[in-house]
Design a protein around this motif. Structure first.
Motif, PDB file in Angstrom:
ATOM      1  N   GLU A  38       0.562  -1.314  -0.079  1.00  0.00           N
ATOM      2  CA  GLU A  38      -0.061   0.137  -0.059  1.00  0.00           C
ATOM      3  C   GLU A  38       0.727   1.106   0.075  1.00  0.00           C
ATOM      4  O   GLU A  38       1.928   1.385   0.709  1.00  0.00           O
ATOM      5  CB  GLU A  38      -0.979   0.013   1.185  1.00  0.00           C
ATOM      6  CG  GLU A  38      -1.870  -1.132   1.253  1.00  0.00           C
ATOM      7  CD  GLU A  38      -3.107  -0.954   0.202  1.00  0.00           C
ATOM      8  OE1 GLU A  38      -3.212   0.141  -0.092  1.00  0.00           O
ATOM      9  OE2 GLU A  38      -3.335  -2.244  -0.214  1.00  0.00           O
ATOM     10  N   LYS A  39       0.547   2.371  -0.812  1.00  0.00           N
ATOM     11  CA  LYS A  39       1.427   3.362  -0.763  1.00  0.00           C
ATOM     12  C   LYS A  39       0.770   4.510   0.114  1.00  0.00           C
ATOM     13  O   LYS A  39       1.592   5.565   0.399  1.00  0.00           O
ATOM     14  CB  LYS A  39       1.205   4.075  -2.365  1.00  0.00           C
ATOM     15  CG  LYS A  39       1.999   3.022  -3.184  1.00  0.00           C
ATOM     16  CD  LYS A  39       3.305   2.521  -3.122  1.00  0.00           C
ATOM     17  CE  LYS A  39       3.686   1.597  -4.086  1.00  0.00           C
ATOM     18  NZ  LYS A  39       5.075   0.964  -3.552  1.00  0.00           N
ATOM     19  N   ASN A  40      -0.608   4.489   0.560  1.00  0.00           N
ATOM     20  CA  ASN A  40      -1.106   5.425   1.288  1.00  0.00           C
ATOM     21  C   ASN A  40      -0.488   5.240   2.738  1.00  0.00           C
ATOM     22  O   ASN A  40      -0.779   4.034   3.130  1.00  0.00           O
ATOM     23  CB  ASN A  40      -2.582   5.054   1.592  1.00  0.00           C
ATOM     24  CG  ASN A  40      -3.457   6.286   2.254  1.00  0.00           C
ATOM     25  OD1 ASN A  40      -2.755   7.028   2.817  1.00  0.00           O
ATOM     26  ND2 ASN A  40      -4.665   6.141   2.327  1.00  0.00           N
ATOM     27  N   LYS A  41      -0.146   6.313   3.326  1.00  0.00           N
ATOM     28  CA  LYS A  41       0.605   5.926   4.639  1.00  0.00           C
ATOM     29  C   LYS A  41      -0.539   5.957   5.829  1.00  0.00           C
ATOM     30  O   LYS A  41       0.011   5.641   6.794  1.00  0.00           O
ATOM     31  CB  LYS A  41       1.552   7.398   4.854  1.00  0.00           C
ATOM     32  CG  LYS A  41       2.923   7.161   4.039  1.00  0.00           C
ATOM     33  CD  LYS A  41       3.752   6.047   4.402  1.00  0.00           C
ATOM     34  CE  LYS A  41       4.873   5.903   3.487  1.00  0.00           C
ATOM     35  NZ  LYS A  41       5.761   4.830   3.668  1.00  0.00           N
ATOM     36  N   ASP A  42      -1.519   6.242   5.529  1.00  0.00           N
ATOM     37  CA  ASP A  42      -2.651   6.153   6.613  1.00  0.00           C
ATOM     38  C   ASP A  42      -3.414   4.944   6.464  1.00  0.00           C
ATOM     39  O   ASP A  42      -4.494   4.555   7.136  1.00  0.00           O
ATOM     40  CB  ASP A  42      -3.825   7.143   6.300  1.00  0.00           C
ATOM     41  CG  ASP A  42      -3.172   8.551   6.592  1.00  0.00           C
ATOM     42  OD1 ASP A  42      -2.318   8.666   7.350  1.00  0.00           O
ATOM     43  OD2 ASP A  42      -3.770   9.401   5.884  1.00  0.00           O
ATOM     44  N   HIS A  43      -3.035   3.889   5.680  1.00  0.00           N
ATOM     45  CA  HIS A  43      -3.660   2.666   5.505  1.00  0.00           C
ATOM     46  C   HIS A  43      -3.236   1.933   6.992  1.00  0.00           C
ATOM     47  O   HIS A  43      -2.310   1.873   7.639  1.00  0.00           O
ATOM     48  CB  HIS A  43      -2.782   1.704   4.644  1.00  0.00           C
ATOM     49  CG  HIS A  43      -3.657   0.572   3.922  1.00  0.00           C
ATOM     50  ND1 HIS A  43      -3.551  -0.449   4.693  1.00  0.00           N
ATOM     51  CD2 HIS A  43      -4.501   0.428   2.981  1.00  0.00           C
ATOM     52  CE1 HIS A  43      -4.435  -1.350   4.194  1.00  0.00           C
ATOM     53  NE2 HIS A  43      -5.089  -0.949   3.305  1.00  0.00           N
ATOM     54  N   PRO A  44      -4.328   1.123   7.349  1.00  0.00           N
ATOM     55  CA  PRO A  44      -4.192   0.311   8.596  1.00  0.00           C
ATOM     56  C   PRO A  44      -2.868  -0.658   8.787  1.00  0.00           C
ATOM     57  O   PRO A  44      -2.487  -1.014   9.697  1.00  0.00           O
ATOM     58  CB  PRO A  44      -5.513  -0.318   8.758  1.00  0.00           C
ATOM     59  CG  PRO A  44      -6.456   0.398   7.893  1.00  0.00           C
ATOM     60  CD  PRO A  44      -5.741   1.003   6.747  1.00  0.00           C
ATOM     61  N   LYS A  45      -2.482  -1.247   7.594  1.00  0.00           N
ATOM     62  CA  LYS A  45      -1.482  -2.083   7.639  1.00  0.00           C
ATOM     63  C   LYS A  45      -0.108  -1.312   8.202  1.00  0.00           C
ATOM     64  O   LYS A  45       0.551  -2.063   8.777  1.00  0.00           O
ATOM     65  CB  LYS A  45      -1.090  -2.616   6.296  1.00  0.00           C
ATOM     66  CG  LYS A  45      -2.139  -3.520   5.603  1.00  0.00           C
ATOM     67  CD  LYS A  45      -1.733  -3.835   4.290  1.00  0.00           C
ATOM     68  CE  LYS A  45      -2.838  -4.966   3.767  1.00  0.00           C
ATOM     69  NZ  LYS A  45      -2.330  -5.278   2.390  1.00  0.00           N
ATOM     70  N   TYR A  46       0.081   0.054   7.947  1.00  0.00           N
ATOM     71  CA  TYR A  46       0.981   0.850   8.387  1.00  0.00           C
ATOM     72  C   TYR A  46       1.189   0.895  10.149  1.00  0.00           C
ATOM     73  O   TYR A  46       2.142   1.346  10.694  1.00  0.00           O
ATOM     74  CB  TYR A  46       1.318   1.916   7.812  1.00  0.00           C
ATOM     75  CG  TYR A  46       1.966   1.886   6.387  1.00  0.00           C
ATOM     76  CD1 TYR A  46       3.100   1.629   6.177  1.00  0.00           C
ATOM     77  CD2 TYR A  46       1.316   1.888   5.238  1.00  0.00           C
ATOM     78  CE1 TYR A  46       3.646   1.305   4.856  1.00  0.00           C
ATOM     79  CE2 TYR A  46       1.700   1.695   4.201  1.00  0.00           C
ATOM     80  CZ  TYR A  46       2.935   1.386   3.916  1.00  0.00           C
ATOM     81  OH  TYR A  46       3.525   0.984   2.668  1.00  0.00           O
ATOM     82  N   ARG A  47       0.031   0.562  10.638  1.00  0.00           N
ATOM     83  CA  ARG A  47       0.021   0.912  12.270  1.00  0.00           C
ATOM     84  C   ARG A  47       0.753  -0.086  12.681  1.00  0.00           C
ATOM     85  O   ARG A  47       1.450   0.435  13.829  1.00  0.00           O
ATOM     86  CB  ARG A  47      -1.326   0.750  12.772  1.00  0.00           C
ATOM     87  CG  ARG A  47      -2.194   1.809  12.084  1.00  0.00           C
ATOM     88  CD  ARG A  47      -3.625   1.565  12.781  1.00  0.00           C
ATOM     89  NE  ARG A  47      -4.782   2.582  12.237  1.00  0.00           N
ATOM     90  CZ  ARG A  47      -5.943   2.283  12.177  1.00  0.00           C
ATOM     91  NH1 ARG A  47      -6.311   1.361  13.004  1.00  0.00           N
ATOM     92  NH2 ARG A  47      -6.889   3.021  11.477  1.00  0.00           N
TER      93      ARG A  47
END
Length: 53
Positions: A38-47
């Motif tokens: 995912e390129k979106n930094k707000d995506h839940p995976k980045y938490r």
């Protein structure tokens, strides 16, 4: 010996295929955690990848 026991080769093959499937699931999960795609930094995976965790 009871009637539910199959041939040894068949049991070994079934156990091997199931084990490979489970291993593939673990590998896929680890890869998706490390490189979510995912390129979106707000995506839940980045938490789970934040430094403050």
């Amino acid at each position: 010996m009871h009637h539910f026991a199959g041939p040894l080769l068949g049991n070994a093959l079934l156990i091997g295929i199931t084990g490979l499937g489970a291993l593939a699931c673990f590998v896929a999960a680890i890869v998706m955690i490390i490189h979510p795609g995912e390129k979106n930094k707000d995506h839940p995976k980045y938490r789970i990848l934040r430094d403050d965790r």
